[in-house]
Write a protein that holds these residues in place. Structure first.
Motif: not given
Ligand SMILES: C[S@@+](CC[C@H](N)C(=O)[O-])C[C@H]1O[C@@H](n2cnc3c(N)ncnc32)[C@H](O)[C@@H]1O
Length: 264
Positions: A144-162
């Motif tokens: 937890a709380e260890t990243f300055d930036v999160a990125t994601s490309n074309g992926v979250i739509n694939l998750s059944p639990d957004k």
């Protein structure tokens, strides 16, 4: 993958289909998909040729993202970056170049072939500040709380639990940390015939949320949306996909959100 919402979507079948599809993208990126892959797509979406020249070409061949967002991410030297659904690693390697030797990048993906390819390419090209971890974006294997930036490309739509994905992102980010992503959303709520079709879901269409619902899922996780734009350059390529796109207003977007400095 977590089980959830979509009424009668078989989430186990979905996971297998998604893995199978992106195994193929790793193995044979020139294959016949509902979507484009590769360098021409990346450049059309806004990636700079000079940046792409600095990372492994095979990672670009298997690029299957839907938009560009690195300008929004504004990654600085020393940043720690989490790339969710890192695939063969294109965005992770670009983030690693921007973060420099003082920074670090963790890519997370559930598909073994994608992970193996990204790890091999990173090792061959001497990217010492990137690692690829096996895991689900709903519960990524990060502190937890260890990243300055999160990125994601074309992926979250694939998750059944957004909602779980956005909560996981908020948890991983430091206070003030940024989320920059590209994804697929719709103008209209998709009907069950589309949302329960695992094949259209795996092609980045069936799982797309209506845009207001997408915004709400981000805000409910405690993130504030700072910028939202449409990627008109992105298009699906099969006729079946194209029909759904025209009928329901399926669109690629890029956005920037932030975990506020102080939570209320
Ligand atoms: C459309 S591809 C995009 C890959 C990469 N971001 C790119 O732009 O090329 C989707 C990737 O997300 C991964 N993925 C999909 N759902 C996932 C989940 N629930 N957890 C982890 N990885 C997932 C797939 O294995 C695949 O590599």
């Amino acid at each position: 993958m977590s089980t959830t919402p979509a009424q009668t979507l078989d989430t186990h079948e979905l996971e297998q289909r998604v893995k199978h599809m992106y195994e193929e993208v790793a193995r044979d990126p020139q294959g016949d998909f509902h979507f484009e892959t590769g360098r021409a797509l990346a450049e059309r979406l806004g990636y700079s040729a000079a940046d792409l020249d600095r990372i492994p070409a095979q990672a670009i061949d298997s690029f299957a993202g839907v938009g560009h967002f690195l300008d929004l991410a504004a990654i600085e030297p020393g940043d720690a970056v989490l790339d969710l659904g890192s695939g063969s690693g294109m965005d992770s390697f670009l983030a690693a170049v921007a973060a420099g030797p003082e920074g670090r990048v963790a890519g997370v993906d559930m598909t073994a072939e994608q992970l193996a390819k990204a790890r091999r390419l990173g090792a061959e090209a001497g990217f010492h500040n990137v690692e690829f971890r096996e895991g689900y974006i709903e519960d990524p294997p990060v502190d937890a709380e260890t990243f300055d930036v999160a990125t994601s490309n074309g992926v979250i739509n694939l998750s059944p639990d957004k909602p779980a994905v956005f909560r996981a992102i908020a948890r991983a980010l430091r206070l003030g940390g940024r989320l920059a992503l590209a994804d697929i959303v719709t103008n209209e709520q998709l009907p069950e015939g589309v949302t329960c079709d695992a094949s259209l879901w795996a092609a980045c269409i069936g799982g797309a949320l209506q845009r207001d619902g997408y915004r709400t899922a981000i805000e409910d996780a405690g993130l504030e949306i700072l910028e939202w734009r449409e990627n008109k350059e992105y298009r699906f390529v099969s006729e079946r996909a194209d029909n759904a796109v025209r009928k329901y207003g399926v669109t690629s977007i890029s956005l920037l959100a932030r975990r506020p400095e102080r939570t209320a």
